[in-house]
Design a protein around this motif. Structure first.
Motif, short mmCIF file in Angstrom:
data_model
loop_
_atom_site.label_atom_id
_atom_site.label_comp_id
_atom_site.label_asym_id
_atom_site.label_seq_id
_atom_site.Cartn_x
_atom_site.Cartn_y
_atom_site.Cartn_z
N LEU A 90 0.83 -1.21 0.00
CA LEU A 90 0.00 0.00 0.00
C LEU A 90 0.86 1.26 0.00
N GLU A 93 1.94 1.79 -3.49
CA GLU A 93 0.82 2.31 -4.28
C GLU A 93 0.44 3.73 -3.87
N ARG A 94 1.20 4.31 -2.94
CA ARG A 94 1.00 5.67 -2.45
C ARG A 94 -0.37 5.87 -1.80
N LYS A 95 -0.89 4.79 -1.23
CA LYS A 95 -2.16 4.89 -0.52
C LYS A 95 -1.96 5.24 0.95
N HIS A 105 -5.61 7.51 9.55
CA HIS A 105 -6.35 6.45 8.89
C HIS A 105 -7.45 5.87 9.79
N VAL A 185 -7.60 1.25 4.22
CA VAL A 185 -6.96 1.80 3.03
C VAL A 185 -7.23 0.95 1.80
N ASP A 186 -7.24 -0.38 1.98
CA ASP A 186 -7.42 -1.29 0.84
C ASP A 186 -8.89 -1.55 0.53
#
Length: 462
Positions: A90, A93-95, A105, A185-186
């Motif tokens: 993640l 993936e810059r999340k 978060h 996040v995902d």
């Protein structure tokens, strides 16, 4: 206390013929009789290729089901390297970012946790209390089903143990929070992320993230040693280990995982290198830990490793990438010593990876060493003076925990050596690290003592 890879006497370098399969069989059959577990499965991986996978003893004693390379075991904390990998994916993936505050978060986490970052969770420097140390956690609470957020709530009213980044203290709670962050996040449950991101791409068809207690095919039965006799392991609802320890797998599937760590399919090598870089505290002290992996070396060769322990099972994966060698050992007893087997087997396969005897440093405070040794010996004898423990340590070292530690440590062999490796002091607190040799196994014993003579910390690992 967990038993990890032993330190053995190094034998002189000479032309060495690798052991044959029959010799490995003989070595492991003998090891299985000493591992304090009814069943054991072992894989040897060379340069990312599975070279050996067999089982010894029984996956199910009563049913007389033999252990094999395809036997499924609960992994315990070996799960952490997988949770850490999802987090690093993640990040790629810059999340999210490693230095994101965790409340960015999960906003409803305690305000006192505002300085804690994702990085602090990955490397165990957050200061969040380890929920497995709560009173009655392991004998009562883990019998009931829970939800991931419920696990974290059990410690939210407790103050941080220390300023984030200033100390290292193994925290299962931190990895539970990482699981929550990954899910947020995902956009999916952690089990789905693991399946889609790692298990399926690598063909790990016998690997599971189990929260509901379902039993996989070819699953080993878990055991313990109680009153000197083999017994069924204590039950645990698998919703509790979650991101810190709810995976199950086989040595064959974990060999596929090891192979992937040599390439870029799961993570770029630069990201893996971050995971395998030792954490340095704000004090400048090193920790021997990266992100989900313990780090060390043998005769200059880097060792990347992690063990796991959960009721009924103990596990270890030990990698020496510069030698292209990995050993994976899974056992179906929570009194087992897979790390010891992994370390001895690695040295048997490659003499350059056999550890030398620990070299001590001058001891300028023999009184503290004498107290540390007598404390360790009291754990071996089952006579620990609990009045000398801090309230936190007294809650962590329950009578049940100490009984298990006594059985596990005595199974390794008699106490042969107790050697000072490191000594650091800070106002009001002494930190000591000793090499403790039990039979053929040498472990690191960390001992923290306050100025009033109270034991503030005590742990044992490879």
């Amino acid at each position: 206390m967990l038993l990890y890879a032993p330190l053995l006497l190094r034998f002189a370098a000479y032309a060495f013929a690798p052991p044959t399969e029959a010799e490995i069989d003989q070595f492991l059959a003998k090891a299985q009789t000493k591992v304090n577990a009814p069943g054991m499965s072992v894989a040897i991986v060379r340069n990312g290729k599975l070279a050996y996978a067999k089982g010894f003893g029984f996956a199910d004693v009563e049913g007389k089901v033999p252990a094999s390379g395809q036997t499924v075991y609960r992994l315990g904390s070996v799960t952490k390297q997988f949770t850490a990998t999802v987090i690093m994916q993640l990040v790629q993936e810059r999340k999210l970012a490693l230095d994101d505050p965790i409340r960015r978060h999960i906003p409803d986490l305690p305000a006192a946790w505002e300085k804690i970052t994702v990085r602090n969770l990955l490397n165990h420097t957050s200061g969040i209390y380890n929920y497995t140390g709560l009173p009655h956690m392991m004998d009562k609470m883990v019998l009931r089903h829970t939800e991931p957020r419920g696990i974290v709530k059990t410690v939210e009213d407790r103050p941080l143990e220390f300023e984030p980044g200033s100390r290292w203290d193994y925290s299962n709670t931190g990895y539970e929070v990482l699981g929550l962050i990954a899910e947020k996040v995902d956009g999916q449950p952690l089990g789905e992320s693991l399946k889609k991101r790692i298990f399926r791409p690598l063909g790990m068809g016998s690997t599971y993230f189990t929260l509901d207690g379902k039993i996989a095919r070819r699953h080993a039965k878990g055991y313990t040693v109680r009153n000197g006799k083999l017994a069924d392991a204590d039950p645990i609802d698998m919703s509790w280990p979650y991101a810190a320890g709810s995976m199950e797998s086989t040595v064959v599937d974990l060999a596929k995982w090891d192979a992937a760590l040599y390439g870029d399919k799961i993570l770029p090598q630069a990201a893996l290198k971050q995971m395998w870089t030792e954490t340095v505290l704000s004090t400048g002290n090193k920790t021997g830990y990266g992100f989900g992996w313990a780090l060390g070396e043998v005769n200059g060769a880097p060792i990347i490793e992690h063990g796991g322990g959960i009721p009924g099972f103990t596990t270890d994966i030990r990698r020496a990438p510069s030698h292209g060698l990995t050993v994976i050992v899974l056992t179906n007893s929570d009194n087992g010593d897979p790390g010891g087997v992994a370390g001895r087997l690695m040295g048997f396969l490659d003499p350059e990876l056999t550890l030398a005897a620990a070299a001590g440093i001058p001891d300028n405070d023999p009184a503290t060493t004498a107290l540390a040794r007598s404390t360790f010996e009291s754990v071996l004898s089952g006579n620990l003076d609990r009045s000398k423990l801090s309230p936190q340590m007294a809650k962590l070292l329950t009578p049940e925990f100490l009984a298990g530690a006594k059985a596990q440590l005595n199974a390794a062999g008699p106490l042969i050596a107790f050697t000072l490796l490191a000594a650091t002091d800070e106002p009001g607190l002494k930190h000591r690290t000793y090499a403790v040799t039990l039979g053929e196994t040498t472990l690191k014993f960390q001992f923290d003592l306050s100025a009033d003579g109270i034991i503030q910390g005590m742990s044992l690992h490879g």
